[in-house]
Design a protein around this motif. Structure first.
Motif, short mmCIF file in Angstrom:
data_model
loop_
_atom_site.label_atom_id
_atom_site.label_comp_id
_atom_site.label_asym_id
_atom_site.label_seq_id
_atom_site.Cartn_x
_atom_site.Cartn_y
_atom_site.Cartn_z
N THR A 25 1.10 -1.13 -0.37
CA THR A 25 0.08 -0.12 -0.23
C THR A 25 0.82 1.27 0.03
N ARG A 27 1.41 4.97 0.56
CA ARG A 27 0.82 6.66 1.31
C ARG A 27 1.68 7.32 1.11
N ILE A 51 -4.69 8.56 -5.92
CA ILE A 51 -5.95 7.63 -6.30
C ILE A 51 -5.78 7.14 -7.58
N ARG A 55 -4.89 3.39 -9.29
CA ARG A 55 -5.92 2.86 -8.55
C ARG A 55 -5.84 2.07 -10.21
N ASP A 60 -2.82 -0.71 -3.98
CA ASP A 60 -4.01 0.57 -3.16
C ASP A 60 -2.92 2.06 -2.57
N ASP A 62 -2.88 4.73 0.22
CA ASP A 62 -3.58 5.64 1.67
C ASP A 62 -3.26 7.28 1.50
N HIS A 99 -9.90 5.36 1.52
CA HIS A 99 -7.96 5.91 0.76
C HIS A 99 -8.06 7.77 1.44
#
Length: 149
Positions: A25, A27, A51, A55, A60, A62, A99
């Motif tokens: 993920t 971040r 994002i 996507r 992923d 965040d 998210h």
């Protein structure tokens, strides 16, 4: 024989490495310390683009947008411009649920309340954190990327 084994081992390692990277993920923490709708729109544009990028890659990501100092005005219910509040709501509730997080500095909030002589409310999409600067520091210590527009 050894060559086949080495090739198989390398292919297995490459597969495991790419699978592990795909499960990562991403971040990112974004700082907002200016009472400027143009800066806040830039922050929201950056968050949206990040994002969408991940996507499209089926990865992923965040994002935490941390506001403190004069930037807290962008998360205040009474001072954030309506178009900004609408974008925050869309990002938080509709477009990218789960998210994106908006964090409001409690140190700044308390200082503003003392100076203005009344309670301050932040937009419902924001969470109050004890200190915006400390929150950014902690996110960086946890490996989050840091952006300041």
């Amino acid at each position: 024989m050894f060559r086949r084994f080495a090739t198989a081992a390398l292919l297995s390692l490459a597969f495991v490495t790419s699978a592990a990277a795909a499960g990562k993920t991403h971040r990112i923490a974004i700082q907002v310390d200016q009472n400027d709708p143009k800066v806040m729109n830039l922050v929201l544009n950056n968050a949206t683009n990040v994002i969408k990028y991940y996507r499209d890659k089926i990865e992923d990501v965040d994002i935490e947008i941390v506001a403190y100092g004069p930037g807290l005005n962008m998360l205040r219910a009474d001072t954030s411009p309506q178009p900004i509040k609408e974008r925050i709501k869309r990002l938080k509730d509709d477009a990218f649920p789960g998210h994106i997080q908006f964090s409001a500095c409690n140190n700044t909030k308390q200082a503003m309340e003392k100076a203005e002589g009344h309670a301050i409310t932040v937009v419902p999409e924001a969470t109050i954190v004890p200190s915006g600067v400390v929150r950014l520091m902690e996110l960086q210590e946890q490996g989050w990327s840091y952006i300041r527009p």
